[in-house]
Design a protein around this motif. Structure first.
Motif, PDB file in Angstrom:
ATOM      1  N   TYR A 215       0.843  -1.187   0.000  1.00 14.66           N
ATOM      2  CA  TYR A 215       0.000   0.000   0.000  1.00 14.66           C
ATOM      3  C   TYR A 215       0.885   1.245   0.000  1.00 14.66           C
ATOM      4  CZ  TYR A 215      -4.067  -2.904   0.961  1.00 14.66           C
ATOM      5  OH  TYR A 215      -5.071  -3.827   0.867  1.00 14.66           O
TER       6      TYR A 215
ATOM      7  N   LYS B 168      -4.137  -0.112  -4.629  1.00 18.13           N
ATOM      8  CA  LYS B 168      -3.480   0.050  -3.335  1.00 18.13           C
ATOM      9  C   LYS B 168      -2.603   1.301  -3.303  1.00 18.13           C
ATOM     10  CE  LYS B 168      -3.618  -4.867  -2.228  1.00 18.13           C
ATOM     11  NZ  LYS B 168      -2.874  -6.110  -1.975  1.00 18.13           N
TER      12      LYS B 168
ATOM     13  N   ASN C 281      -5.465   2.518  11.487  1.00 19.17           N
ATOM     14  CA  ASN C 281      -4.896   1.897  12.677  1.00 19.17           C
ATOM     15  C   ASN C 281      -5.671   2.416  13.881  1.00 19.17           C
ATOM     16  OD1 ASN C 281      -3.316   1.240  14.962  1.00 19.17           O
ATOM     17  ND2 ASN C 281      -1.428   1.301  13.784  1.00 19.17           N
TER      18      ASN C 281
ATOM     19  N   ARG D 275     -11.771   2.441   0.721  1.00 18.30           N
ATOM     20  CA  ARG D 275     -10.527   1.669   0.709  1.00 18.30           C
ATOM     21  C   ARG D 275      -9.520   2.227   1.716  1.00 18.30           C
ATOM     22  NH1 ARG D 275     -12.034   0.882  -4.884  1.00 18.30           N
ATOM     23  NH2 ARG D 275     -11.277   2.926  -5.487  1.00 18.30           N
TER      24      ARG D 275
ATOM     25  N   ARG E 288       2.980   2.070   8.663  1.00 20.12           N
ATOM     26  CA  ARG E 288       3.039   0.986   9.648  1.00 20.12           C
ATOM     27  C   ARG E 288       4.470   0.860  10.184  1.00 20.12           C
ATOM     28  NH1 ARG E 288       5.995  -3.013   7.671  1.00 20.12           N
ATOM     29  NH2 ARG E 288       6.144  -3.330   5.413  1.00 20.12           N
TER      30      ARG E 288
ATOM     31  N   GLN F 138     -10.096   1.076   5.304  1.00 19.81           N
ATOM     32  CA  GLN F 138      -9.665  -0.288   5.625  1.00 19.81           C
ATOM     33  C   GLN F 138      -8.232  -0.332   6.142  1.00 19.81           C
ATOM     34  OE1 GLN F 138     -10.364  -2.738   2.169  1.00 19.81           O
ATOM     35  NE2 GLN F 138     -12.484  -2.038   1.956  1.00 19.81           N
ATOM     36  N   LEU F 139      -7.491   0.761   5.968  1.00 18.02           N
ATOM     37  CA  LEU F 139      -6.092   0.814   6.393  1.00 18.02           C
ATOM     38  C   LEU F 139      -5.902   1.581   7.690  1.00 18.02           C
ATOM     39  CD1 LEU F 139      -4.515   1.478   2.884  1.00 18.02           C
ATOM     40  CD2 LEU F 139      -4.328  -0.611   4.221  1.00 18.02           C
TER      41      LEU F 139
ATOM     42  N   PHE G  97      -2.575   5.227  10.167  1.00 17.94           N
ATOM     43  CA  PHE G  97      -2.881   4.257   9.123  1.00 17.94           C
ATOM     44  C   PHE G  97      -1.731   3.259   9.012  1.00 17.94           C
ATOM     45  CE2 PHE G  97      -5.423   7.957   8.282  1.00 17.94           C
ATOM     46  CZ  PHE G  97      -6.633   7.462   7.819  1.00 17.94           C
ATOM     47  N   ASN G  98      -1.911   2.257   8.153  1.00 18.87           N
ATOM     48  CA  ASN G  98      -0.931   1.174   8.034  1.00 18.87           C
ATOM     49  C   ASN G  98      -0.400   1.033   6.609  1.00 18.87           C
ATOM     50  OD1 ASN G  98      -0.824   0.102  10.760  1.00 18.87           O
ATOM     51  ND2 ASN G  98      -2.938  -0.588  10.433  1.00 18.87           N
ATOM     52  N   PHE G  99       0.106   2.119   6.044  1.00 16.34           N
ATOM     53  CA  PHE G  99       0.682   2.052   4.705  1.00 16.34           C
ATOM     54  C   PHE G  99       2.086   1.470   4.764  1.00 16.34           C
ATOM     55  CE2 PHE G  99      -2.756   4.932   3.783  1.00 16.34           C
ATOM     56  CZ  PHE G  99      -3.090   4.611   2.467  1.00 16.34           C
TER      57      PHE G  99
END
Length: 216
Positions: free
Chosen positions: A12, A51, A115, A109, A177, A112-113, A124-126
């Protein structure tokens, strides 16, 4: 920056100050190895392309960026019109019907990422983040500054203003992340000026610096 971070298929990727989406477009090209018309994206490619994200606060720029992303192959264009720094007020936009009609799929979308270890829309968790945040101007709104650790002195007192790019440093770290990779374009002085020592210390405390590249 894209060549240095080497985004891979399945990762992502986001640009939090996307402008015309140079970083996202080149990330798509790097991941897929080619450009194509949106209608011809095979499902195996589309999963990876979707993504890749971009965020920018200027609506006109976002429209241009979405068009470029579609040409690059992102048929659904995960480019969102939001103020990255002012995440407390994202709901002022995301709850609007007109905004949802244009950006709803990309927003879903992005959600969904998220955190959960943070305030709403903060973390977020990119896997990969690339950004060239705006340098000009200071942020003076206490409502925004109150959300950032770099906006406080060692005494605990809030600063009256903070450089926009400095806030972006902390904000971008929140998007990635643990173990993720970032490439940020910053004013050269942030790594040279004695007055910016605390910024360098903040970066070293929260990340591992792999390279500092000077462009003259």
């Amino acid at each position: 920056c894209v060549q240095m971070l080497q985004p891979k298929a399945g990762e992502y990727v986001i640009d939090t100050a996307a402008g015309s989406c140079g970083f996202p477009v080149h990330s798509i090209f790097h991941i897929t190895g080619h450009l194509f018309e949106a209608r011809n994206i095979p499902e195996s490619e589309k999963e990876n392309v979707l993504k890749v994200f971009g965020i920018d606060f200027d609506e006109k720029t976002v429209r241009i960026a979405r068009t470029l992303n579609m040409i690059a192959g992102d048929g659904d264009a995960n480019v969102l019109h939001l103020n990255t720094l002012d995440y407390d007020r994202w709901s002022d936009f995301t709850d609007l019907h007109e905004w949802r009609r244009t950006y709803g799929d990309g927003w879903d979308r992005l959600q969904q990422l998220k955190n959960p270890d943070g305030a709403e829309n903060q973390k977020f968790n990119f896997d990969v983040l690339l950004a060239n945040p705006p340098f000009a101007g200071d942020i003076k709104e206490s409502r925004i500054l109150n959300r950032y650790n770099v906006a406080f002195k060692d005494t605990g007192k809030m600063k009256s203003k903070v450089g926009r790019d400095i806030l972006f440093i902390e904000r971008n770290l929140d998007f990635v992340r643990p173990g993720g990779r970032l490439a940020l374009v910053l004013p050269q002085g942030r790594f040279n000026n004695t007055t910016d020592k605390e910024i360098r210390e903040y970066i070293m405390e929260h990340a591992r610096i792999l390279a500092v590249v000077g462009l003259l």
